[in-house]
Write a protein that holds these residues in place. Sequence first.
Motif: not given
Length: 157
Positions: A46-58
Amino acid sequence: MLRPILLLSTLLLLGCSDMSNQPKQKTYRPLVGPAQGPSDIVAFEARETTPPQVTLELLTRGRERYDIYCAPCHAPIGDGRGMIVQRGFPPPPSYHTDRLRGAPPQHFYDVITNGLGAMYSYAERVAPADRWAIAAYIRALQRSQSASGARLRESAR
């Protein structure tokens, strides 16, 4: 002698079909044709189409991956003047152009996945989660190069 060659050429040309209208594998779709395996189930990623929430770790992970995979061509600040370019390779576009500043994160994810222009696909080298991290870091690079010093805290100036 000419007649058999002409007849054979005509038959070969008539046998050619429009290859743009044929079953083919589409990205992240079940396989075309008979099912594979004993259970007749075709698995696909399955393709991830939604970017994750931006965090300092990301962003930290994105910078690490960017430095490894992207900086050799795009340079540490994203201006397209990396070490590979300094040695004669065609320069990639700067991330600081209006076109790329306006591009959604999905654009960077897709380019990492599929390649574009002289850039080849990094799908085998960069995991999907890391592609999103790199896309988030590219956005941070873009903002850092166009931010005014007045917006920074005194300690960050």
